[in-house]
Design a protein around this motif. Structure first.
Motif, mmCIF file in Angstrom:
data_model
loop_
_atom_site.group_PDB
_atom_site.id
_atom_site.type_symbol
_atom_site.label_atom_id
_atom_site.label_comp_id
_atom_site.label_asym_id
_atom_site.label_seq_id
_atom_site.Cartn_x
_atom_site.Cartn_y
_atom_site.Cartn_z
ATOM 1 N N SER A 140 0.794 -1.216 0.000
ATOM 2 C CA SER A 140 0.000 0.000 0.000
ATOM 3 C C SER A 140 0.832 1.274 0.000
ATOM 4 O O SER A 140 0.325 2.336 -0.367
ATOM 5 C CB SER A 140 -0.952 0.004 1.196
ATOM 6 O OG SER A 140 -0.230 -0.024 2.419
ATOM 7 N N SER A 141 2.085 1.178 0.410
ATOM 8 C CA SER A 141 2.951 2.347 0.466
ATOM 9 C C SER A 141 4.242 2.081 -0.283
ATOM 10 O O SER A 141 4.782 0.978 -0.229
ATOM 11 C CB SER A 141 3.275 2.714 1.914
ATOM 12 O OG SER A 141 2.108 3.052 2.634
ATOM 13 N N THR A 142 4.734 3.106 -0.967
ATOM 14 C CA THR A 142 5.999 3.008 -1.685
ATOM 15 C C THR A 142 6.839 4.241 -1.434
ATOM 16 O O THR A 142 6.328 5.294 -1.056
ATOM 17 C CB THR A 142 5.790 2.835 -3.197
ATOM 18 O OG1 THR A 142 5.018 3.937 -3.701
ATOM 19 C CG2 THR A 142 5.071 1.532 -3.501
ATOM 20 N N ALA B 73 15.180 -7.449 1.813
ATOM 21 C CA ALA B 73 14.026 -7.639 2.685
ATOM 22 C C ALA B 73 14.348 -7.038 4.040
ATOM 23 O O ALA B 73 15.406 -7.308 4.605
ATOM 24 C CB ALA B 73 13.692 -9.117 2.824
ATOM 25 N N GLY B 74 13.445 -6.230 4.576
ATOM 26 C CA GLY B 74 13.673 -5.588 5.857
ATOM 27 C C GLY B 74 12.431 -5.600 6.723
ATOM 28 O O GLY B 74 11.319 -5.759 6.225
ATOM 29 N N PRO B 75 12.604 -5.409 8.025
ATOM 30 C CA PRO B 75 11.475 -5.507 8.953
ATOM 31 C C PRO B 75 10.602 -4.269 9.018
ATOM 32 O O PRO B 75 9.500 -4.340 9.553
ATOM 33 C CB PRO B 75 12.157 -5.756 10.299
ATOM 34 C CG PRO B 75 13.466 -5.050 10.168
ATOM 35 C CD PRO B 75 13.880 -5.234 8.741
ATOM 36 N N ASN B 76 11.061 -3.146 8.502
ATOM 37 C CA ASN B 76 10.335 -1.894 8.677
ATOM 38 C C ASN B 76 10.378 -1.058 7.403
ATOM 39 O O ASN B 76 11.443 -0.830 6.831
ATOM 40 C CB ASN B 76 10.931 -1.115 9.848
ATOM 41 C CG ASN B 76 10.178 0.155 10.159
ATOM 42 O OD1 ASN B 76 10.390 1.182 9.535
ATOM 43 N ND2 ASN B 76 9.286 0.085 11.143
ATOM 44 N N PHE B 77 9.224 -0.591 6.974
ATOM 45 C CA PHE B 77 9.143 0.219 5.764
ATOM 46 C C PHE B 77 9.592 1.660 5.997
ATOM 47 O O PHE B 77 10.364 2.214 5.206
ATOM 48 C CB PHE B 77 7.722 0.203 5.211
ATOM 49 C CG PHE B 77 7.493 1.192 4.102
ATOM 50 C CD1 PHE B 77 8.008 0.961 2.839
ATOM 51 C CD2 PHE B 77 6.772 2.354 4.318
ATOM 52 C CE1 PHE B 77 7.814 1.866 1.806
ATOM 53 C CE2 PHE B 77 6.565 3.267 3.295
ATOM 54 C CZ PHE B 77 7.089 3.022 2.031
ATOM 55 N N VAL B 78 9.144 2.249 7.089
ATOM 56 C CA VAL B 78 9.414 3.660 7.351
ATOM 57 C C VAL B 78 10.912 3.927 7.448
ATOM 58 O O VAL B 78 11.408 4.947 6.960
ATOM 59 C CB VAL B 78 8.695 4.116 8.632
ATOM 60 C CG1 VAL B 78 9.100 5.539 8.991
ATOM 61 C CG2 VAL B 78 7.194 4.015 8.462
ATOM 62 N N PHE B 79 11.634 3.007 8.069
ATOM 63 C CA PHE B 79 13.074 3.178 8.250
ATOM 64 C C PHE B 79 13.881 2.300 7.305
ATOM 65 O O PHE B 79 15.037 1.976 7.582
ATOM 66 C CB PHE B 79 13.450 2.879 9.700
ATOM 67 C CG PHE B 79 12.745 3.745 10.692
ATOM 68 C CD1 PHE B 79 13.097 5.069 10.844
ATOM 69 C CD2 PHE B 79 11.710 3.237 11.468
ATOM 70 C CE1 PHE B 79 12.447 5.879 11.754
ATOM 71 C CE2 PHE B 79 11.050 4.038 12.381
ATOM 72 C CZ PHE B 79 11.419 5.363 12.524
ATOM 73 N N PHE B 80 13.306 1.928 6.177
ATOM 74 C CA PHE B 80 13.934 0.971 5.283
ATOM 75 C C PHE B 80 15.274 1.465 4.728
ATOM 76 O O PHE B 80 16.229 0.702 4.608
ATOM 77 C CB PHE B 80 12.995 0.633 4.123
ATOM 78 C CG PHE B 80 13.429 -0.554 3.317
ATOM 79 C CD1 PHE B 80 13.026 -1.833 3.675
ATOM 80 C CD2 PHE B 80 14.239 -0.397 2.205
ATOM 81 C CE1 PHE B 80 13.419 -2.923 2.939
ATOM 82 C CE2 PHE B 80 14.637 -1.489 1.464
ATOM 83 C CZ PHE B 80 14.231 -2.760 1.836
ATOM 84 N N ARG B 81 15.349 2.726 4.378
ATOM 85 C CA ARG B 81 16.542 3.255 3.717
ATOM 86 C C ARG B 81 17.817 3.040 4.515
ATOM 87 O O ARG B 81 18.854 2.698 3.943
ATOM 88 C CB ARG B 81 16.377 4.746 3.434
ATOM 89 C CG ARG B 81 15.293 5.085 2.432
ATOM 90 C CD ARG B 81 15.371 6.544 2.056
ATOM 91 N NE ARG B 81 14.336 6.942 1.113
ATOM 92 C CZ ARG B 81 14.463 7.936 0.245
ATOM 93 N NH1 ARG B 81 15.582 8.653 0.205
ATOM 94 N NH2 ARG B 81 13.459 8.237 -0.569
ATOM 95 N N GLY B 82 17.741 3.247 5.812
ATOM 96 C CA GLY B 82 18.927 3.149 6.646
ATOM 97 C C GLY B 82 18.942 1.981 7.609
ATOM 98 O O GLY B 82 19.833 1.914 8.462
ATOM 99 N N ALA B 83 18.003 1.085 7.480
ATOM 100 C CA ALA B 83 17.901 -0.031 8.416
ATOM 101 C C ALA B 83 19.072 -0.992 8.266
ATOM 102 O O ALA B 83 19.469 -1.335 7.152
ATOM 103 C CB ALA B 83 16.589 -0.769 8.210
ATOM 104 N N LYS B 84 19.607 -1.424 9.396
ATOM 105 C CA LYS B 84 20.708 -2.385 9.385
ATOM 106 C C LYS B 84 20.213 -3.813 9.242
ATOM 107 O O LYS B 84 20.872 -4.644 8.621
ATOM 108 C CB LYS B 84 21.533 -2.241 10.664
ATOM 109 C CG LYS B 84 22.224 -0.896 10.815
ATOM 110 C CD LYS B 84 23.023 -0.830 12.105
ATOM 111 C CE LYS B 84 23.716 0.512 12.260
ATOM 112 N NZ LYS B 84 24.485 0.588 13.533
ATOM 113 N N ALA B 85 19.076 -4.109 9.832
ATOM 114 C CA ALA B 85 18.518 -5.453 9.764
ATOM 115 C C ALA B 85 17.962 -5.736 8.377
ATOM 116 O O ALA B 85 17.437 -4.842 7.709
ATOM 117 C CB ALA B 85 17.423 -5.621 10.807
ATOM 118 N N GLY B 86 18.084 -6.990 7.956
ATOM 119 C CA GLY B 86 17.530 -7.365 6.676
ATOM 120 C C GLY B 86 18.358 -8.402 5.958
ATOM 121 O O GLY B 86 19.404 -8.843 6.439
#
Length: 123
Positions: free
Chosen positions: A56-58, A98-111
């Motif tokens: 639903s969000s991009t 693949a990451g756990p969070n959309f809002v913080f996807f750009r800088g997320a370490k997990a994935g």
């Protein structure tokens, strides 16, 4: 763990289109936000686009807005990147993530990362 396999890269002319695919296996695909990064020779890996779990969000990097479209088919455990009006500066290895969070996807370490697929755009 999630395993990601990209496909669809290749050599194209400027102005042409490509569609990349990223097939996921392992943990439930729909549990993850998905996205694409790319890395050109001599440059750092950069964010391209991301999509939320439901689709639903991009989010798009400014450099690809209006040209690239991300989508996902959770029933097929696959995320796509439709690339139109390709430019030579789009040349890079494209990586699915693949990451756990959309809002913080750009800088997320997990994935989890795919192996990458080469996209080359000639002028």
């Amino acid at each position: 763990q999630v395993q990601l396999v990209e496909s669809g890269g290749g050599l194209v002319q400027a102005g042409d289109s490509l569609r990349l695919s990223c097939a996921a296996s392992g943990r439930t695909f729909s549990s993850y936000a998905m996205g694409w990064f790319r890395q050109a020779p001599g440059k750092e890996r950069e964010f391209v686009t991301a999509i939320s779990r439901s689709g639903s969000s991009t989010d798009y990097a400014d450099s690809v807005k209006g040209r690239f479209t991300i989508s996902r088919d959770n029933a097929k455990n696959t995320v796509y990147l439709q690339m139109n009006s390709l430019k030579p500066e789009d040349t890079a290895v494209y990586y699915c993530k693949a990451g756990p969070n959309f809002v913080f996807f750009r800088g997320a370490k997990a994935g989890y990362w795919g192996q990458g697929t080469q996209v080359t755009v000639s002028s």
